[in-house]
Design a protein around this motif. Structure first.
Motif, mmCIF file in Angstrom:
data_model
loop_
_atom_site.group_PDB
_atom_site.id
_atom_site.type_symbol
_atom_site.label_atom_id
_atom_site.label_comp_id
_atom_site.label_asym_id
_atom_site.label_seq_id
_atom_site.Cartn_x
_atom_site.Cartn_y
_atom_site.Cartn_z
ATOM 1 N N LEU A 54 0.834 -1.199 0.000
ATOM 2 C CA LEU A 54 0.000 0.000 0.000
ATOM 3 C C LEU A 54 0.868 1.247 0.000
ATOM 4 N N ARG A 55 1.867 1.278 0.862
ATOM 5 C CA ARG A 55 2.730 2.458 0.943
ATOM 6 C C ARG A 55 3.492 2.679 -0.354
ATOM 7 N N LEU A 56 3.923 1.583 -0.977
ATOM 8 C CA LEU A 56 4.596 1.702 -2.270
ATOM 9 C C LEU A 56 3.650 2.273 -3.322
ATOM 10 N N ALA A 57 2.395 1.847 -3.301
ATOM 11 C CA ALA A 57 1.410 2.357 -4.259
ATOM 12 C C ALA A 57 1.186 3.846 -4.069
ATOM 13 N N VAL A 58 1.128 4.299 -2.820
ATOM 14 C CA VAL A 58 0.941 5.732 -2.551
ATOM 15 C C VAL A 58 2.140 6.525 -3.068
ATOM 16 N N VAL A 59 3.351 5.994 -2.881
ATOM 17 C CA VAL A 59 4.551 6.672 -3.388
ATOM 18 C C VAL A 59 4.481 6.834 -4.905
ATOM 19 N N LEU A 60 4.062 5.782 -5.601
ATOM 20 C CA LEU A 60 4.030 5.820 -7.063
ATOM 21 C C LEU A 60 2.961 6.768 -7.604
ATOM 22 N N VAL A 61 1.986 7.155 -6.781
ATOM 23 C CA VAL A 61 1.006 8.158 -7.209
ATOM 24 C C VAL A 61 1.709 9.453 -7.607
ATOM 25 N N GLY A 62 2.892 9.694 -7.035
ATOM 26 C CA GLY A 62 3.641 10.905 -7.346
ATOM 27 C C GLY A 62 3.999 11.046 -8.804
ATOM 28 N N PHE A 63 4.009 9.940 -9.559
ATOM 29 C CA PHE A 63 4.312 10.022 -10.989
ATOM 30 C C PHE A 63 3.161 10.620 -11.797
ATOM 31 N N ARG A 64 2.047 10.882 -11.153
ATOM 32 C CA ARG A 64 0.923 11.541 -11.826
ATOM 33 C C ARG A 64 0.996 13.066 -11.695
ATOM 34 N N ILE A 65 1.937 13.576 -10.934
ATOM 35 C CA ILE A 65 1.950 14.995 -10.575
ATOM 36 C C ILE A 65 3.332 15.581 -10.832
ATOM 37 N N THR A 66 3.375 16.827 -11.317
ATOM 38 C CA THR A 66 4.623 17.570 -11.473
ATOM 39 C C THR A 66 4.434 18.978 -10.918
ATOM 40 N N THR A 67 5.547 19.636 -10.628
ATOM 41 C CA THR A 67 5.461 21.018 -10.159
ATOM 42 C C THR A 67 4.921 21.926 -11.266
ATOM 43 N N ALA A 68 5.235 21.594 -12.524
ATOM 44 C CA ALA A 68 4.697 22.389 -13.640
ATOM 45 C C ALA A 68 3.182 22.294 -13.676
ATOM 46 N N LEU A 69 2.653 21.118 -13.375
ATOM 47 C CA LEU A 69 1.204 20.955 -13.329
ATOM 48 C C LEU A 69 0.602 21.834 -12.244
ATOM 49 N N LEU A 70 1.280 21.926 -11.114
ATOM 50 C CA LEU A 70 0.775 22.767 -10.024
ATOM 51 C C LEU A 70 0.719 24.229 -10.455
ATOM 52 N N ILE A 71 1.743 24.648 -11.192
ATOM 53 C CA ILE A 71 1.763 26.036 -11.661
ATOM 54 C C ILE A 71 0.649 26.257 -12.684
ATOM 55 N N ASP A 72 0.486 25.304 -13.588
ATOM 56 C CA ASP A 72 -0.542 25.430 -14.620
ATOM 57 C C ASP A 72 -1.957 25.394 -14.045
ATOM 58 N N LEU A 73 -2.112 24.730 -12.913
ATOM 59 C CA LEU A 73 -3.448 24.639 -12.315
ATOM 60 C C LEU A 73 -4.001 26.012 -11.972
ATOM 61 N N GLY A 74 -3.109 26.891 -11.499
ATOM 62 C CA GLY A 74 -3.588 28.190 -11.070
ATOM 63 C C GLY A 74 -4.251 28.087 -9.705
ATOM 64 N N PRO A 75 -4.673 29.210 -9.159
ATOM 65 C CA PRO A 75 -5.198 29.193 -7.789
ATOM 66 C C PRO A 75 -6.606 28.620 -7.641
ATOM 67 N N LEU A 76 -7.447 28.750 -8.690
ATOM 68 C CA LEU A 76 -8.863 28.391 -8.508
ATOM 69 C C LEU A 76 -9.086 26.924 -8.168
ATOM 70 N N PRO A 77 -8.557 25.959 -8.956
ATOM 71 C CA PRO A 77 -8.795 24.562 -8.588
ATOM 72 C C PRO A 77 -8.243 24.188 -7.219
ATOM 73 N N ILE A 78 -7.059 24.749 -6.877
ATOM 74 C CA ILE A 78 -6.457 24.428 -5.588
ATOM 75 C C ILE A 78 -7.288 25.005 -4.449
ATOM 76 N N LEU A 79 -7.796 26.233 -4.642
ATOM 77 C CA LEU A 79 -8.646 26.831 -3.606
ATOM 78 C C LEU A 79 -9.942 26.035 -3.439
ATOM 79 N N ILE A 80 -10.515 25.593 -4.552
ATOM 80 C CA ILE A 80 -11.727 24.774 -4.480
ATOM 81 C C ILE A 80 -11.439 23.480 -3.731
ATOM 82 N N ALA A 81 -10.331 22.841 -4.066
ATOM 83 C CA ALA A 81 -9.979 21.575 -3.432
ATOM 84 C C ALA A 81 -9.718 21.751 -1.940
#
Length: 335
Positions: free
Chosen positions: A90-117
């Motif tokens: 389980l812990r290994l699976a949670v670690v591998l979830v990180g391959f779905r996310i990048t810092t560039a994606l966080l920047i591209d998201l902008g504030p609105l989706p993150i604020l909603i979440a």
């Protein structure tokens, strides 16, 4: 013995303490092998069942495990491997979830989706947990797992939170069953409701996507419910959903801190810090700085999903529906 030698000895002792439980010993292999075989079977079954189950083989794995575990009963020889699957893999699976996310994606998201979440995380977590405890009279850990699964990302959040707060496996099974089944229902209902005009204020496809990403739990379910309407709805839903997945990190860290303080106050051995979350952060940073070959990245994501399916099988095999029935009507109403 000098200071450097003492530090080196302490380091090797710590590495040995963590490495020994990480590597599966001989008694664990039968249970691991059964989890692998049943996860493969669930994947094959999901593909033949059609929509929406074809998009959610994790749910099929859970259902298959529950069915076999309660009809045939789980042999004791399998339990060491199934416990290993539920804890380490389980812990290994949670670690591998990180391959779905990048810092560039966080920047591209902008504030609105993150604020909603973030707003939804706080609101749903507090309100649903309060309802579960005060209105339906559920135990605190079960209420927390259901609230976390609803507020963040379904089964993955439930399993990660359960590992940190040391919740009962029966509670994790109940929460996952409620979350996955209700999420599947939403996957079927939302697109029909949108097309029929039954969602006031959500006539725009983009805001429908925001609604789907914020309210449906599993990423596969979000994909199905939004893509059924349009690609624009899918893009908006994916951004909001990934923002919610990111909320898992601060929540697990906070819960880990609270749990350790409670353990210290009760004078019991503290729960270990969720180091797998640190692994998750490292993977995100690696994924942000190194461009993986598309086929390699796809292989990693498929492995991650398969590990979650193994965890679902193991959880289903060791969850007694008879014991769950004793929980009363409260958790069913809450679901």
């Amino acid at each position: 013995m000098n200071t450097a030698t003492l530090k080196s000895h302490a380091l090797w002792s710590a590495l040995h303490a963590y490495a020994v439980p990480l590597w599966p010993s001989a008694p664990r292999w039968p249970g691991i092998a059964v989890a692998v075989v049943l996860a493969l079977a669930a994947s094959w079954m999901a593909g033949g069942l059609g929509e929406p189950l074809a998009r959610n083989p994790v749910l099929v794995a859970m259902m298959l495990g529950l069915l076999l575990g309660n009809v045939l009963h789980c042999p004791e020889v399998l339990r060491p491997g199934l416990d290993y699957t539920k804890r380490i893999l389980l812990r290994l699976a949670v670690v591998l979830v990180g391959f779905r996310i990048t810092t560039a994606l966080l920047i591209d998201l902008g504030p609105l989706p993150i604020l909603i979440a973030a707003a939804e995380l706080v609101l749903v977590l507090l309100v649903l947990r309060w309802l579960a405890r005060r209105i339906f009279g559920l135990d605190g850990p079960l209420a927390l797992l259901i609230a976390a699964g609803s507020a963040i990302c379904g089964a993955a959040a439930i399993l990660a939170v359960a590992a940190v707060v040391r919740a009962k496996e029966q509670y994790a099974g109940v929460a996952i069953a409620l979350i996955t089944l209700s999420g599947t229902l939403a996957l079927l209902v939302y697109p029909v409701a949108f097309m029929a005009g039954w969602l006031p204020g959500l006539e725009d496809e983009r805001w429908y996507g925001v609604f789907v990403g914020a309210s449906i739990y599993e990423l596969a379910q979000v994909y199905g419910a939004s893509f059924a309407v349009s690609e624009g709805a899918l893009n908006a839903a994916t951004l909001v959903k990934l923002s919610k997945v990111l909320m898992l990190l601060p929540l697990v860290l906070l819960l880990g801190f609270v749990q350790r303080r409670r353990d210290a106050a009760a004078q019991v051995p503290p729960a270990p810090w969720p180091w797998f979350i640190a692994g998750f952060v490292v993977v995100v940073l690696i994924n942000s700085s190194v461009t993986l070959h598309p086929q390699l990245r796809q292989l990693i994501l498929e492995l991650d999903q398969f590990l979650f399916m193994m965890v679902m099988v193991a959880l289903g095999l060791t969850t007694s529906l008879t014991a769950l029935a004793k929980g009363g009507l409260g958790w069913r109403l809450l679901g």
